[in-house]
Scaffold this motif. Sequence first.
Motif, PDB file in Angstrom:
ATOM      1  N   SER A  11      -1.867  -6.676 -17.054  1.00 49.74           N
ATOM      2  CA  SER A  11      -1.686  -7.698 -18.089  1.00 49.74           C
ATOM      3  C   SER A  11      -2.718  -8.799 -17.938  1.00 49.74           C
ATOM      4  N   TRP A  12      -3.183  -9.279 -19.064  1.00 52.14           N
ATOM      5  CA  TRP A  12      -3.994 -10.494 -19.127  1.00 52.14           C
ATOM      6  C   TRP A  12      -3.089 -11.713 -19.324  1.00 52.14           C
ATOM      7  N   ALA A  13      -1.986 -11.479 -20.030  1.00 49.86           N
ATOM      8  CA  ALA A  13      -1.111 -12.598 -20.390  1.00 49.86           C
ATOM      9  C   ALA A  13       0.325 -12.112 -20.469  1.00 49.86           C
ATOM     10  N   ALA A  14       1.179 -12.732 -19.688  1.00 48.16           N
ATOM     11  CA  ALA A  14       2.607 -12.397 -19.688  1.00 48.16           C
ATOM     12  C   ALA A  14       3.341 -13.513 -18.958  1.00 48.16           C
ATOM     13  N   HIS A  15       4.602 -13.657 -19.232  1.00 56.90           N
ATOM     14  CA  HIS A  15       5.398 -14.719 -18.608  1.00 56.90           C
ATOM     15  C   HIS A  15       5.843 -14.248 -17.223  1.00 56.90           C
ATOM     16  N   LEU A  16       4.990 -14.514 -16.253  1.00 58.32           N
ATOM     17  CA  LEU A  16       5.159 -14.014 -14.891  1.00 58.32           C
ATOM     18  C   LEU A  16       5.289 -15.163 -13.893  1.00 58.32           C
ATOM     19  N   PRO A  17       5.907 -14.929 -12.743  1.00 60.28           N
ATOM     20  CA  PRO A  17       6.000 -15.982 -11.731  1.00 60.28           C
ATOM     21  C   PRO A  17       4.655 -16.293 -11.073  1.00 60.28           C
ATOM     22  N   GLN A  18       3.801 -15.254 -10.920  1.00 55.55           N
ATOM     23  CA  GLN A  18       2.493 -15.470 -10.291  1.00 55.55           C
ATOM     24  C   GLN A  18       1.408 -15.578 -11.359  1.00 55.55           C
ATOM     25  N   HIS A  19       0.436 -16.435 -11.081  1.00 53.28           N
ATOM     26  CA  HIS A  19      -0.685 -16.571 -12.019  1.00 53.28           C
ATOM     27  C   HIS A  19      -1.544 -15.321 -12.008  1.00 53.28           C
ATOM     28  N   ASP A  20      -1.750 -14.739 -10.818  1.00 56.72           N
ATOM     29  CA  ASP A  20      -2.621 -13.575 -10.665  1.00 56.72           C
ATOM     30  C   ASP A  20      -2.052 -12.705  -9.550  1.00 56.72           C
ATOM     31  N   PHE A  21      -1.681 -11.477  -9.868  1.00 56.71           N
ATOM     32  CA  PHE A  21      -1.003 -10.613  -8.902  1.00 56.71           C
ATOM     33  C   PHE A  21      -1.670  -9.245  -8.900  1.00 56.71           C
ATOM     34  N   PHE A  22      -2.256  -8.874  -7.759  1.00 56.99           N
ATOM     35  CA  PHE A  22      -2.975  -7.607  -7.628  1.00 56.99           C
ATOM     36  C   PHE A  22      -2.398  -6.868  -6.431  1.00 56.99           C
ATOM     37  N   THR A  23      -1.749  -5.740  -6.689  1.00 53.08           N
ATOM     38  CA  THR A  23      -1.066  -5.046  -5.604  1.00 53.08           C
ATOM     39  C   THR A  23      -1.118  -3.535  -5.803  1.00 53.08           C
ATOM     40  N   SER A  24      -1.040  -2.817  -4.714  1.00 55.09           N
ATOM     41  CA  SER A  24      -0.857  -1.366  -4.747  1.00 55.09           C
ATOM     42  C   SER A  24       0.124  -0.998  -3.633  1.00 55.09           C
ATOM     43  N   GLN A  25       1.011  -0.066  -3.925  1.00 57.30           N
ATOM     44  CA  GLN A  25       1.952   0.456  -2.942  1.00 57.30           C
ATOM     45  C   GLN A  25       1.875   1.974  -2.963  1.00 57.30           C
ATOM     46  N   VAL A  26       1.883   2.564  -1.780  1.00 52.09           N
ATOM     47  CA  VAL A  26       1.866   4.018  -1.666  1.00 52.09           C
ATOM     48  C   VAL A  26       3.071   4.436  -0.836  1.00 52.09           C
ATOM     49  N   PHE A  27       3.789   5.439  -1.323  1.00 62.55           N
ATOM     50  CA  PHE A  27       5.027   5.872  -0.696  1.00 62.55           C
ATOM     51  C   PHE A  27       4.874   7.263  -0.090  1.00 62.55           C
ATOM     52  N   GLY A  28       5.265   7.387   1.177  1.00 63.86           N
ATOM     53  CA  GLY A  28       5.242   8.675   1.855  1.00 63.86           C
ATOM     54  C   GLY A  28       6.600   9.001   2.435  1.00 63.86           C
ATOM     55  N   THR A  29       6.718  10.176   3.002  1.00 63.07           N
ATOM     56  CA  THR A  29       7.993  10.618   3.559  1.00 63.07           C
ATOM     57  C   THR A  29       8.349   9.901   4.855  1.00 63.07           C
ATOM     58  N   ASP A  30       7.356   9.351   5.560  1.00 63.00           N
ATOM     59  CA  ASP A  30       7.614   8.675   6.837  1.00 63.00           C
ATOM     60  C   ASP A  30       7.493   7.159   6.753  1.00 63.00           C
ATOM     61  N   ALA A  31       6.681   6.662   5.816  1.00 68.58           N
ATOM     62  CA  ALA A  31       6.440   5.220   5.723  1.00 68.58           C
ATOM     63  C   ALA A  31       5.795   4.907   4.385  1.00 68.58           C
ATOM     64  N   GLY A  32       5.672   3.614   4.114  1.00 74.07           N
ATOM     65  CA  GLY A  32       4.968   3.155   2.923  1.00 74.07           C
ATOM     66  C   GLY A  32       3.936   2.123   3.307  1.00 74.07           C
ATOM     67  N   VAL A  33       2.959   1.919   2.440  1.00 68.31           N
ATOM     68  CA  VAL A  33       1.942   0.915   2.685  1.00 68.31           C
ATOM     69  C   VAL A  33       1.813   0.054   1.436  1.00 68.31           C
ATOM     70  N   MET A  34       1.547  -1.221   1.622  1.00 71.14           N
ATOM     71  CA  MET A  34       1.434  -2.159   0.511  1.00 71.14           C
ATOM     72  C   MET A  34       0.319  -3.143   0.795  1.00 71.14           C
ATOM     73  N   LEU A  35      -0.402  -3.517  -0.244  1.00 71.06           N
ATOM     74  CA  LEU A  35      -1.431  -4.539  -0.130  1.00 71.06           C
ATOM     75  C   LEU A  35      -1.549  -5.263  -1.466  1.00 71.06           C
ATOM     76  N   ASN A  36      -2.039  -6.499  -1.431  1.00 74.19           N
ATOM     77  CA  ASN A  36      -2.488  -7.345  -0.333  1.00 74.19           C
ATOM     78  C   ASN A  36      -1.422  -8.399  -0.026  1.00 74.19           C
ATOM     79  N   PRO A  37      -1.249  -8.869   1.213  1.00 77.50           N
ATOM     80  CA  PRO A  37      -1.919  -8.398   2.424  1.00 77.50           C
ATOM     81  C   PRO A  37      -1.448  -6.995   2.789  1.00 77.50           C
ATOM     82  N   LEU A  38      -2.191  -6.372   3.678  1.00 73.91           N
ATOM     83  CA  LEU A  38      -1.911  -4.996   4.064  1.00 73.91           C
ATOM     84  C   LEU A  38      -0.712  -4.945   5.006  1.00 73.91           C
ATOM     85  N   ARG A  39       0.319  -4.181   4.596  1.00 70.48           N
ATOM     86  CA  ARG A  39       1.532  -4.043   5.399  1.00 70.48           C
ATOM     87  C   ARG A  39       1.960  -2.577   5.454  1.00 70.48           C
ATOM     88  N   LEU A  40       2.463  -2.184   6.603  1.00 74.09           N
ATOM     89  CA  LEU A  40       3.041  -0.854   6.789  1.00 74.09           C
ATOM     90  C   LEU A  40       4.553  -1.026   6.872  1.00 74.09           C
TER      91      LEU A  40
END
Length: 353
Positions: free
Chosen positions: A256-285
Motif C-alpha cells: 500500500s501507498w496509502a491506508a489507515h495503518l498504525p505504522q507510517h512505513d512497514f516492510f516485513t517478510s515472514q517465512v514459515f517452516g516445519t521446525d521454525a519461522g523467520v521474520m524481518l526486520n529486525p531479523l528474528r528466529l
Amino acid sequence: MPKKKSSFNIAVIGAGAIGIDHIRSFQTHPAAHVVALAEVSPERGQEAVDTYGIPTLVTDYQELLKRDDIDVVSIALPNFLHASVGLEALKAGKHLMVDKPMATNARDAAKLITEAKKRRLKLMVGQNMRFSPEVQTARKLITDGKLGDVYHAKTAWTRRSGIPRIGSWFTQKQFAGGGCTYDIGVHALDRALFLMGEFDAAAVSGQTYSQLGPRGRGEGNWGKGEIDKKAKFDVDDLSVALIKLKSGRTVLLEASWAAHLPQHDFFTSQVFGTDAGVMLNPLRLIRPGKQGYITEEIAATTPLANENRMVHFIDTLLGKAEPYVKPAESLAVQKILDAIYKSAATGREVRIK
C-alpha cells in the motif's frame, strides 16, 4: 560481446531521484566512470552534472547509444520506458542495468533477456532489497535447514501516507503501468521469493484498490518529476495477492501507498517452516522451546562483498561476481505482477504457464 575490460564507462538515463541514486552508487566503484547523463529537463540535468562531475549532458539518450566509448547504460526512467529504451541499449551493444519493475509486461521483459543473450551482454534488474545483510542471513538460515521444510511466506510493504506525489508519472497508468504494486510491492515480492528460493508461480489471485489517492489523500514527497494537477489518479494505492508457487508453496503479498495503518512505513517478510519461522526486520528466529516459544534476534551478516547493486553489477562485468539478480528471476516476478493485475481486473485466479 565487448572485449574484457578493467574499467567501464557508464551512461545514466534519467536524473530523477532514482537516477541520482544510480550515479552516486556507480561512483563508489573505482572501475566505474559515469561519463554521460541523458535528461529531458535541462535544469535537472545540469544540476546533476554539476553536482557529480559528469562530463556530458544530453536531452536525447539516443546520442549516447551511438557512442562507442560507453559500455554500460543504466536506466532510471518511468516504468513504461524500461523495456523499450533497454532494448535499444542492448541492440547498441551496451550492458544494461534497469531498476524495477523490469517492464510493464512479461512479453517485453522477455525481449530484453533474449536480446542480452543474443549479444552476450549483461542484464540485471536492480532488486536491491535482497542484497541487505538481514535478507542474506535469513536466506542462509533457510538453506542451512534451520526452519525445516519451508511451505509459506507472508510479505508486505505498506505505507500510511506514501503516494509519490499525486499528479507525478507514478500516479498515471500510461507512464507507470501500475501503482504501489509496481513501486514497493515488487520489493516485498522479490524478497519473499528469494528467501524461499523459488520464483516460478503456478497461479495468482489478486485484488487492487484505488481509494485514497483519487481523493487527494495519502501523498508523500518522493521523486523529482513534474506534477500535473489535472492528471487522473488511475493506479492502485493498495493491493493484495495470494501466489501459489509451482512446488505448492504459497506467498501472501500486501502493498500500500496509502491506508489507515498504525505504522507510517512497514516492510516485513515472514517465512514459515516445519521446525521454525523467520521474520524481518529486525531479523528474528521463532522456534519452539522446552517451555514455550523462543524468539531469538539474529545478528545480520552478509556473504556479499558489497551490498550496493550498482557496485555488484560492475563486479559481474569484471568477472569478480556472479549476477545476484538473474534475469530469469526478474522475468518470473514480472509474470506474477502481470497476473495480479489480470486477476484484479477479471475477478478470477490466473494460471501462469
